[in-house]
Design a protein around this motif. Structure first.
Motif, PDB file in Angstrom:
ATOM      1  N   MET A  86       0.807  -1.200   0.000  1.00  9.37           N
ATOM      2  CA  MET A  86       0.000   0.000   0.000  1.00  9.37           C
ATOM      3  C   MET A  86       0.853   1.269   0.000  1.00  9.37           C
ATOM      4  SD  MET A  86      -3.188  -0.340  -0.218  1.00  9.37           S
ATOM      5  CE  MET A  86      -4.363   0.637   0.658  1.00  9.37           C
ATOM      6  N   THR A  87       2.093   1.195   0.466  1.00  8.56           N
ATOM      7  CA  THR A  87       2.913   2.404   0.538  1.00  8.56           C
ATOM      8  C   THR A  87       3.921   2.494  -0.601  1.00  8.56           C
ATOM      9  OG1 THR A  87       4.498   1.332   2.001  1.00  8.56           O
ATOM     10  CG2 THR A  87       2.681   2.535   3.047  1.00  8.56           C
ATOM     11  N   THR A  88       3.819   1.607  -1.573  1.00  6.72           N
ATOM     12  CA  THR A  88       4.725   1.634  -2.711  1.00  6.72           C
ATOM     13  C   THR A  88       4.085   2.424  -3.851  1.00  6.72           C
ATOM     14  OG1 THR A  88       5.541  -0.541  -2.084  1.00  6.72           O
ATOM     15  CG2 THR A  88       6.024   0.209  -4.316  1.00  6.72           C
ATOM     16  N   PRO A  89       4.776   3.416  -4.399  1.00 10.89           N
ATOM     17  CA  PRO A  89       4.209   4.162  -5.527  1.00 10.89           C
ATOM     18  C   PRO A  89       4.034   3.257  -6.753  1.00 10.89           C
ATOM     19  CG  PRO A  89       6.095   5.319  -4.603  1.00 10.89           C
ATOM     20  CD  PRO A  89       6.050   3.969  -3.958  1.00 10.89           C
ATOM     21  N   LYS A  90       2.940   3.434  -7.458  1.00 12.74           N
ATOM     22  CA  LYS A  90       2.647   2.653  -8.652  1.00 12.74           C
ATOM     23  C   LYS A  90       3.264   3.328  -9.875  1.00 12.74           C
ATOM     24  CE  LYS A  90       0.386  -0.190  -6.257  1.00 12.74           C
ATOM     25  NZ  LYS A  90       1.079  -1.342  -5.826  1.00 12.74           N
ATOM     26  N   ASN A  91       3.641   2.522 -10.870  1.00 15.85           N
ATOM     27  CA  ASN A  91       4.256   3.069 -12.082  1.00 15.85           C
ATOM     28  C   ASN A  91       3.320   4.001 -12.832  1.00 15.85           C
ATOM     29  OD1 ASN A  91       6.660   1.753 -11.740  1.00 15.85           O
ATOM     30  ND2 ASN A  91       6.141   0.049 -13.069  1.00 15.85           N
ATOM     31  N   ALA A  92       2.054   3.625 -12.919  1.00 13.70           N
ATOM     32  CA  ALA A  92       1.119   4.396 -13.735  1.00 13.70           C
ATOM     33  C   ALA A  92       0.869   5.784 -13.171  1.00 13.70           C
ATOM     34  CB  ALA A  92      -0.197   3.645 -13.863  1.00 13.70           C
ATOM     35  N   THR A  93       0.827   5.927 -11.849  1.00 16.84           N
ATOM     36  CA  THR A  93       0.484   7.219 -11.259  1.00 16.84           C
ATOM     37  C   THR A  93       1.653   7.904 -10.578  1.00 16.84           C
ATOM     38  OG1 THR A  93      -0.182   6.201  -9.177  1.00 16.84           O
ATOM     39  CG2 THR A  93      -1.891   6.501 -10.845  1.00 16.84           C
ATOM     40  N   GLY A  94       2.620   7.143 -10.112  1.00 21.46           N
ATOM     41  CA  GLY A  94       3.724   7.727  -9.374  1.00 21.46           C
ATOM     42  C   GLY A  94       3.363   8.043  -7.931  1.00 21.46           C
ATOM     43  N   GLN A  95       2.173   7.681  -7.517  1.00 22.70           N
ATOM     44  CA  GLN A  95       1.683   7.932  -6.162  1.00 22.70           C
ATOM     45  C   GLN A  95       1.292   6.604  -5.519  1.00 22.70           C
ATOM     46  OE1 GLN A  95       1.444  10.947  -4.617  1.00 22.70           O
ATOM     47  NE2 GLN A  95       2.343  11.937  -6.413  1.00 22.70           N
ATOM     48  N   THR A  96       1.191   6.609  -4.197  1.00 20.70           N
ATOM     49  CA  THR A  96       0.707   5.420  -3.496  1.00 20.70           C
ATOM     50  C   THR A  96      -0.816   5.441  -3.517  1.00 20.70           C
ATOM     51  OG1 THR A  96       0.633   6.505  -1.354  1.00 20.70           O
ATOM     52  CG2 THR A  96       2.708   5.428  -1.954  1.00 20.70           C
ATOM     53  N   PRO A  97      -1.451   4.280  -3.536  1.00 17.89           N
ATOM     54  CA  PRO A  97      -2.922   4.254  -3.483  1.00 17.89           C
ATOM     55  C   PRO A  97      -3.460   4.976  -2.234  1.00 17.89           C
ATOM     56  CG  PRO A  97      -2.088   2.107  -4.095  1.00 17.89           C
ATOM     57  CD  PRO A  97      -0.900   2.934  -3.730  1.00 17.89           C
ATOM     58  N   PHE A  98      -2.765   4.856  -1.111  1.00 12.00           N
ATOM     59  CA  PHE A  98      -3.188   5.502   0.129  1.00 12.00           C
ATOM     60  C   PHE A  98      -3.242   7.012  -0.029  1.00 12.00           C
ATOM     61  CE2 PHE A  98      -2.713   7.250   4.357  1.00 12.00           C
ATOM     62  CZ  PHE A  98      -3.518   6.430   5.147  1.00 12.00           C
ATOM     63  N   SER A  99      -2.209   7.580  -0.660  1.00 10.80           N
ATOM     64  CA  SER A  99      -2.173   9.043  -0.805  1.00 10.80           C
ATOM     65  C   SER A  99      -3.251   9.535  -1.755  1.00 10.80           C
ATOM     66  CB  SER A  99      -0.795   9.501  -1.282  1.00 10.80           C
ATOM     67  OG  SER A  99      -0.559   9.088  -2.602  1.00 10.80           O
ATOM     68  N   LEU A 100      -3.624   8.746  -2.759  1.00 10.10           N
ATOM     69  CA  LEU A 100      -4.695   9.161  -3.669  1.00 10.10           C
ATOM     70  C   LEU A 100      -6.053   9.118  -2.991  1.00 10.10           C
ATOM     71  CD1 LEU A 100      -3.575   7.497  -7.003  1.00 10.10           C
ATOM     72  CD2 LEU A 100      -3.506   9.906  -6.402  1.00 10.10           C
ATOM     73  N   VAL A 101      -6.230   8.223  -2.034  1.00  9.19           N
ATOM     74  CA  VAL A 101      -7.512   8.121  -1.338  1.00  9.19           C
ATOM     75  C   VAL A 101      -7.606   9.132  -0.204  1.00  9.19           C
ATOM     76  CG1 VAL A 101      -8.958   6.601   0.061  1.00  9.19           C
ATOM     77  CG2 VAL A 101      -7.823   5.702  -1.954  1.00  9.19           C
ATOM     78  N   PHE A 102      -6.585   9.193   0.624  1.00 11.60           N
ATOM     79  CA  PHE A 102      -6.653   9.997   1.837  1.00 11.60           C
ATOM     80  C   PHE A 102      -5.938  11.334   1.737  1.00 11.60           C
ATOM     81  CE2 PHE A 102      -7.162   5.584   3.221  1.00 11.60           C
ATOM     82  CZ  PHE A 102      -8.426   5.688   3.791  1.00 11.60           C
ATOM     83  N   GLY A 103      -5.184  11.574   0.701  1.00 11.98           N
ATOM     84  CA  GLY A 103      -4.534  12.857   0.514  1.00 11.98           C
ATOM     85  C   GLY A 103      -3.262  13.041   1.320  1.00 11.98           C
ATOM     86  N   ALA A 104      -2.751  11.993   1.962  1.00 12.44           N
ATOM     87  CA  ALA A 104      -1.520  12.082   2.747  1.00 12.44           C
ATOM     88  C   ALA A 104      -0.801  10.749   2.666  1.00 12.44           C
ATOM     89  CB  ALA A 104      -1.835  12.424   4.199  1.00 12.44           C
ATOM     90  N   GLU A 105       0.493  10.801   2.916  1.00 12.13           N
ATOM     91  CA  GLU A 105       1.266   9.555   2.914  1.00 12.13           C
ATOM     92  C   GLU A 105       0.983   8.762   4.182  1.00 12.13           C
ATOM     93  OE1 GLU A 105       3.126   8.142   0.572  1.00 12.13           O
ATOM     94  OE2 GLU A 105       2.603   9.794  -0.759  1.00 12.13           O
ATOM     95  N   ALA A 106       1.015   7.453   4.063  1.00 12.07           N
ATOM     96  CA  ALA A 106       0.781   6.581   5.207  1.00 12.07           C
ATOM     97  C   ALA A 106       2.019   6.550   6.104  1.00 12.07           C
ATOM     98  CB  ALA A 106       0.459   5.176   4.727  1.00 12.07           C
ATOM     99  N   ILE A 107       1.786   6.442   7.376  1.00 12.93           N
ATOM    100  CA  ILE A 107       2.873   6.269   8.341  1.00 12.93           C
ATOM    101  C   ILE A 107       2.681   4.901   8.967  1.00 12.93           C
ATOM    102  CG2 ILE A 107       3.907   7.095  10.478  1.00 12.93           C
ATOM    103  CD1 ILE A 107       2.950   9.892   9.731  1.00 12.93           C
ATOM    104  N   ILE A 108       3.663   4.040   8.803  1.00  9.40           N
ATOM    105  CA  ILE A 108       3.543   2.691   9.343  1.00  9.40           C
ATOM    106  C   ILE A 108       3.846   2.701  10.836  1.00  9.40           C
ATOM    107  CG2 ILE A 108       3.983   1.567   7.131  1.00  9.40           C
ATOM    108  CD1 ILE A 108       6.840   1.147   7.929  1.00  9.40           C
ATOM    109  N   PRO A 109       3.323   1.720  11.583  1.00 13.60           N
ATOM    110  CA  PRO A 109       3.467   1.736  13.044  1.00 13.60           C
ATOM    111  C   PRO A 109       4.901   1.814  13.538  1.00 13.60           C
ATOM    112  CG  PRO A 109       1.833   0.127  12.401  1.00 13.60           C
ATOM    113  CD  PRO A 109       2.445   0.645  11.139  1.00 13.60           C
ATOM    114  N   THR A 110       5.847   1.188  12.868  1.00  6.76           N
ATOM    115  CA  THR A 110       7.241   1.250  13.348  1.00  6.76           C
ATOM    116  C   THR A 110       7.797   2.656  13.276  1.00  6.76           C
ATOM    117  OG1 THR A 110       7.983   0.585  11.163  1.00  6.76           O
ATOM    118  CG2 THR A 110       7.809  -1.141  12.822  1.00  6.76           C
ATOM    119  N   GLU A 111       7.299   3.475  12.357  1.00  6.35           N
ATOM    120  CA  GLU A 111       7.746   4.863  12.274  1.00  6.35           C
ATOM    121  C   GLU A 111       7.234   5.670  13.461  1.00  6.35           C
ATOM    122  OE1 GLU A 111       6.420   6.214   8.464  1.00  6.35           O
ATOM    123  OE2 GLU A 111       8.030   5.186   7.402  1.00  6.35           O
TER     124      GLU A 111
END
Length: 149
Positions: free
Chosen positions: A1-26
């Motif tokens: 979910m946090t890997t940018p896709k080739n077609a868009t250059g964005q992560t699916p999470f950022s396109l839905v929620f408008g921000a980058e995801a922060i994983i729990p370890t961070e």
């Protein structure tokens, strides 16, 4: 979910929620991305990101269409469209169900010649054998090749 896709250059999470995801370890182990943020300014930035998410989605739709066209162009550059005229002589691909099993690998790959009687649609032709009998169905140009006598 946090890997940018080739077609868009964005992560699916950022396109839905408008921000980058922060994983729990961070959150447990502070890194520059999480330690620099102030909770007050973070809320303001999230609201601003939500306001601009539609613009970001529009940009990514445009980028995705461009990417799809590029992929389609790369695929279609090797496609050779076969076009025939009425009364051309052609060979028809011999399918396994029409060849003799005893012939094995020595079975003919093409059969014919056949005469193109008429066009049956986009890239399809009605064939006639040399005795004048019509074949029962139309054939796609992919399964035909020009016969040179």
């Amino acid at each position: 979910m946090t890997t940018p896709k080739n077609a868009t250059g964005q992560t699916p999470f950022s396109l839905v929620f408008g921000a980058e995801a922060i994983i729990p370890t961070e959150m447990v182990y502070p890194i520059a991305k999480t330690s620099i943020r102030d909770p007050q300014t973070n809320d303001e930035n999230l609201v601003q990101d939500l306001d601009t998410v539609e613009e970001l989605r529009d940009q990514e739709r445009f980028r995705m269409v461009t990417y799809q066209q590029k992929i389609a162009g790369a695929y279609n550059k090797n496609i050779r469209i076969r076009r025939f005229r009425v009364e051309d002589l052609v060979l028809q691909k011999a399918f396994q169900n029409k060849t003799k099993p005893a012939d094995g690998n020595l079975a003919p790959k093409w059969e014919g010649p056949y005469l193109i009687e008429s066009k049956a649609g986009k890239g399809a032709y009605r064939l006639m054998n040399m005795e004048g009998d019509m074949l029962p169905r139309a054939w796609n140009a992919f399964h035909l090749k020009k016969y040179f006598c």
